[in-house]
Design a protein around this motif. Sequence first.
Motif, PDB file in Angstrom:
ATOM      1  N   TYR A   1       0.833  -1.207   0.000  1.00 27.49           N
ATOM      2  CA  TYR A   1       0.000   0.000   0.000  1.00 27.49           C
ATOM      3  C   TYR A   1       0.869   1.259   0.000  1.00 27.49           C
ATOM      4  O   TYR A   1       0.707   2.142  -0.845  1.00 27.49           O
ATOM      5  CB  TYR A   1      -0.941   0.021   1.216  1.00 27.49           C
ATOM      6  CG  TYR A   1      -1.758   1.283   1.287  1.00 27.49           C
ATOM      7  CD1 TYR A   1      -2.845   1.477   0.440  1.00 27.49           C
ATOM      8  CD2 TYR A   1      -1.426   2.304   2.177  1.00 27.49           C
ATOM      9  CE1 TYR A   1      -3.587   2.647   0.479  1.00 27.49           C
ATOM     10  CE2 TYR A   1      -2.167   3.477   2.221  1.00 27.49           C
ATOM     11  CZ  TYR A   1      -3.241   3.643   1.375  1.00 27.49           C
ATOM     12  OH  TYR A   1      -3.963   4.815   1.421  1.00 27.49           O
ATOM     13  N   LYS A   2       1.794   1.335   0.932  1.00 27.62           N
ATOM     14  CA  LYS A   2       2.592   2.541   1.080  1.00 27.62           C
ATOM     15  C   LYS A   2       3.527   2.759  -0.106  1.00 27.62           C
ATOM     16  O   LYS A   2       3.629   3.875  -0.620  1.00 27.62           O
ATOM     17  CB  LYS A   2       3.366   2.492   2.395  1.00 27.62           C
ATOM     18  CG  LYS A   2       2.437   2.646   3.607  1.00 27.62           C
ATOM     19  CD  LYS A   2       3.061   2.271   4.917  1.00 27.62           C
ATOM     20  CE  LYS A   2       4.197   3.130   5.332  1.00 27.62           C
ATOM     21  NZ  LYS A   2       4.626   2.881   6.729  1.00 27.62           N
ATOM     22  N   SER A   3       4.188   1.712  -0.571  1.00 28.92           N
ATOM     23  CA  SER A   3       5.107   1.881  -1.705  1.00 28.92           C
ATOM     24  C   SER A   3       4.340   2.170  -2.994  1.00 28.92           C
ATOM     25  O   SER A   3       4.763   2.991  -3.807  1.00 28.92           O
ATOM     26  CB  SER A   3       6.015   0.663  -1.861  1.00 28.92           C
ATOM     27  OG  SER A   3       5.271  -0.498  -2.148  1.00 28.92           O
ATOM     28  N   GLY A   4       3.190   1.510  -3.178  1.00 25.86           N
ATOM     29  CA  GLY A   4       2.390   1.742  -4.379  1.00 25.86           C
ATOM     30  C   GLY A   4       1.834   3.158  -4.437  1.00 25.86           C
ATOM     31  O   GLY A   4       1.856   3.809  -5.483  1.00 25.86           O
ATOM     32  N   LEU A   5       1.331   3.645  -3.305  1.00 25.58           N
ATOM     33  CA  LEU A   5       0.798   5.010  -3.282  1.00 25.58           C
ATOM     34  C   LEU A   5       1.920   6.028  -3.461  1.00 25.58           C
ATOM     35  O   LEU A   5       1.744   7.032  -4.161  1.00 25.58           O
ATOM     36  CB  LEU A   5       0.029   5.262  -1.980  1.00 25.58           C
ATOM     37  CG  LEU A   5      -0.698   6.601  -1.904  1.00 25.58           C
ATOM     38  CD1 LEU A   5      -1.693   6.777  -3.050  1.00 25.58           C
ATOM     39  CD2 LEU A   5      -1.386   6.739  -0.567  1.00 25.58           C
ATOM     40  N   THR A   6       3.059   5.764  -2.873  1.00 25.32           N
ATOM     41  CA  THR A   6       4.221   6.642  -3.067  1.00 25.32           C
ATOM     42  C   THR A   6       4.556   6.749  -4.548  1.00 25.32           C
ATOM     43  O   THR A   6       4.769   7.846  -5.073  1.00 25.32           O
ATOM     44  CB  THR A   6       5.434   6.111  -2.274  1.00 25.32           C
ATOM     45  OG1 THR A   6       5.106   6.109  -0.887  1.00 25.32           O
ATOM     46  CG2 THR A   6       6.675   6.949  -2.514  1.00 25.32           C
ATOM     47  N   PHE A   7       4.574   5.611  -5.221  1.00 25.15           N
ATOM     48  CA  PHE A   7       4.870   5.593  -6.664  1.00 25.15           C
ATOM     49  C   PHE A   7       3.792   6.354  -7.443  1.00 25.15           C
ATOM     50  O   PHE A   7       4.101   7.175  -8.298  1.00 25.15           O
ATOM     51  CB  PHE A   7       4.979   4.157  -7.160  1.00 25.15           C
ATOM     52  CG  PHE A   7       5.237   4.056  -8.630  1.00 25.15           C
ATOM     53  CD1 PHE A   7       6.506   4.266  -9.140  1.00 25.15           C
ATOM     54  CD2 PHE A   7       4.200   3.765  -9.507  1.00 25.15           C
ATOM     55  CE1 PHE A   7       6.748   4.189 -10.511  1.00 25.15           C
ATOM     56  CE2 PHE A   7       4.429   3.681 -10.871  1.00 25.15           C
ATOM     57  CZ  PHE A   7       5.701   3.896 -11.376  1.00 25.15           C
ATOM     58  N   GLN A   8       2.518   6.088  -7.134  1.00 28.21           N
ATOM     59  CA  GLN A   8       1.417   6.732  -7.855  1.00 28.21           C
ATOM     60  C   GLN A   8       1.452   8.252  -7.707  1.00 28.21           C
ATOM     61  O   GLN A   8       1.205   8.976  -8.671  1.00 28.21           O
ATOM     62  CB  GLN A   8       0.070   6.221  -7.359  1.00 28.21           C
ATOM     63  CG  GLN A   8      -0.348   4.911  -7.987  1.00 28.21           C
ATOM     64  CD  GLN A   8      -1.723   4.510  -7.542  1.00 28.21           C
ATOM     65  OE1 GLN A   8      -1.889   3.798  -6.562  1.00 28.21           O
ATOM     66  NE2 GLN A   8      -2.720   4.975  -8.258  1.00 28.21           N
ATOM     67  N   LEU A   9       1.736   8.732  -6.514  1.00 27.12           N
ATOM     68  CA  LEU A   9       1.739  10.176  -6.287  1.00 27.12           C
ATOM     69  C   LEU A   9       3.004  10.844  -6.830  1.00 27.12           C
ATOM     70  O   LEU A   9       2.989  12.019  -7.162  1.00 27.12           O
ATOM     71  CB  LEU A   9       1.579  10.486  -4.795  1.00 27.12           C
ATOM     72  CG  LEU A   9       0.229  10.090  -4.183  1.00 27.12           C
ATOM     73  CD1 LEU A   9       0.216  10.404  -2.694  1.00 27.12           C
ATOM     74  CD2 LEU A   9      -0.926  10.775  -4.889  1.00 27.12           C
ATOM     75  N   GLY A  10       4.108  10.095  -6.887  1.00 25.76           N
ATOM     76  CA  GLY A  10       5.349  10.631  -7.436  1.00 25.76           C
ATOM     77  C   GLY A  10       5.915  11.809  -6.668  1.00 25.76           C
ATOM     78  O   GLY A  10       6.483  12.727  -7.259  1.00 25.76           O
ATOM     79  N   LEU A  11       5.784  11.775  -5.348  1.00 24.63           N
ATOM     80  CA  LEU A  11       6.236  12.898  -4.517  1.00 24.63           C
ATOM     81  C   LEU A  11       7.462  12.572  -3.675  1.00 24.63           C
ATOM     82  O   LEU A  11       7.784  13.294  -2.749  1.00 24.63           O
ATOM     83  CB  LEU A  11       5.094  13.346  -3.586  1.00 24.63           C
ATOM     84  CG  LEU A  11       3.826  13.829  -4.276  1.00 24.63           C
ATOM     85  CD1 LEU A  11       2.731  14.089  -3.258  1.00 24.63           C
ATOM     86  CD2 LEU A  11       4.112  15.062  -5.110  1.00 24.63           C
ATOM     87  N   GLY A  12       8.122  11.480  -3.959  1.00 21.83           N
ATOM     88  CA  GLY A  12       9.253  11.067  -3.131  1.00 21.83           C
ATOM     89  C   GLY A  12       8.763  10.368  -1.884  1.00 21.83           C
ATOM     90  O   GLY A  12       7.638   9.882  -1.814  1.00 21.83           O
ATOM     91  N   LYS A  13       9.600  10.338  -0.860  1.00 21.68           N
ATOM     92  CA  LYS A  13       9.266   9.641   0.379  1.00 21.68           C
ATOM     93  C   LYS A  13       8.108  10.364   1.083  1.00 21.68           C
ATOM     94  O   LYS A  13       8.217  11.543   1.411  1.00 21.68           O
ATOM     95  CB  LYS A  13      10.488   9.591   1.292  1.00 21.68           C
ATOM     96  CG  LYS A  13      10.257   8.798   2.551  1.00 21.68           C
ATOM     97  CD  LYS A  13      11.525   8.716   3.387  1.00 21.68           C
ATOM     98  CE  LYS A  13      11.225   7.949   4.662  1.00 21.68           C
ATOM     99  NZ  LYS A  13      12.366   7.847   5.532  1.00 21.68           N
ATOM    100  N   ILE A  14       7.014   9.648   1.318  1.00 21.66           N
ATOM    101  CA  ILE A  14       5.855  10.287   1.950  1.00 21.66           C
ATOM    102  C   ILE A  14       5.461   9.645   3.279  1.00 21.66           C
ATOM    103  O   ILE A  14       4.676  10.226   4.017  1.00 21.66           O
ATOM    104  CB  ILE A  14       4.627  10.315   1.012  1.00 21.66           C
ATOM    105  CG1 ILE A  14       4.138   8.911   0.666  1.00 21.66           C
ATOM    106  CG2 ILE A  14       4.924  11.111  -0.236  1.00 21.66           C
ATOM    107  CD1 ILE A  14       2.821   8.892  -0.099  1.00 21.66           C
ATOM    108  N   TRP A  15       5.981   8.463   3.608  1.00 22.19           N
ATOM    109  CA  TRP A  15       5.530   7.730   4.797  1.00 22.19           C
ATOM    110  C   TRP A  15       6.631   7.588   5.841  1.00 22.19           C
ATOM    111  O   TRP A  15       7.796   7.430   5.498  1.00 22.19           O
ATOM    112  CB  TRP A  15       5.094   6.312   4.427  1.00 22.19           C
ATOM    113  CG  TRP A  15       3.965   6.249   3.480  1.00 22.19           C
ATOM    114  CD1 TRP A  15       4.023   5.907   2.161  1.00 22.19           C
ATOM    115  CD2 TRP A  15       2.582   6.516   3.757  1.00 22.19           C
ATOM    116  NE1 TRP A  15       2.770   5.950   1.613  1.00 22.19           N
ATOM    117  CE2 TRP A  15       1.865   6.311   2.569  1.00 22.19           C
ATOM    118  CE3 TRP A  15       1.889   6.903   4.899  1.00 22.19           C
ATOM    119  CZ2 TRP A  15       0.484   6.490   2.496  1.00 22.19           C
ATOM    120  CZ3 TRP A  15       0.513   7.078   4.822  1.00 22.19           C
ATOM    121  CH2 TRP A  15      -0.172   6.871   3.631  1.00 22.19           C
ATOM    122  N   GLN A  16       6.223   7.591   7.104  1.00 23.90           N
ATOM    123  CA  GLN A  16       7.129   7.128   8.144  1.00 23.90           C
ATOM    124  C   GLN A  16       7.365   5.638   7.885  1.00 23.90           C
ATOM    125  O   GLN A  16       6.496   4.960   7.347  1.00 23.90           O
ATOM    126  CB  GLN A  16       6.520   7.340   9.525  1.00 23.90           C
ATOM    127  CG  GLN A  16       6.460   8.786   9.934  1.00 23.90           C
ATOM    128  CD  GLN A  16       5.897   8.982  11.335  1.00 23.90           C
ATOM    129  OE1 GLN A  16       5.578   8.033  12.041  1.00 23.90           O
ATOM    130  NE2 GLN A  16       5.761  10.235  11.722  1.00 23.90           N
TER     131      GLN A  16
END
Length: 131
Positions: free
Chosen positions: A67-82
Amino acid sequence: MFVTTNTVHRNPLFSDPANAYEAVAHLYQLQLVHPFFLFAFVVMPDHCHFLLNIPSPGRISTLMNVYKSGLTFQLGLGKIWQPRFHILIPRDPWKVVEYIHRNPVKKGLSQSCEDYPWSSACGKWDVTRLD
């Protein structure tokens, strides 16, 4: 399982409706590949809460990583999660549903649970009922 995951530095990334929509949509896309039962959720500006059940042989660590890696990729904003997430096994899942749904009201983001669009309480998302 009651799961909470936070954005890096509690950045209010999901204050942007486009990002919040993607966070919810990605949750449902994930269900197609890694089946789980979703009972309640909310996407807050800087964190997400999920109440879910993962049938065997599924694992919460796999689900959250995807979930976290996929959403990070989809948004394309770099690191977004703790890097981690918090998990509890609730004794009373109904109290957790109420907590999840009331979170936007408590934080002043909406007048009622049903008014907040990035939550299962609004009624526009198809989540499994606990009945």
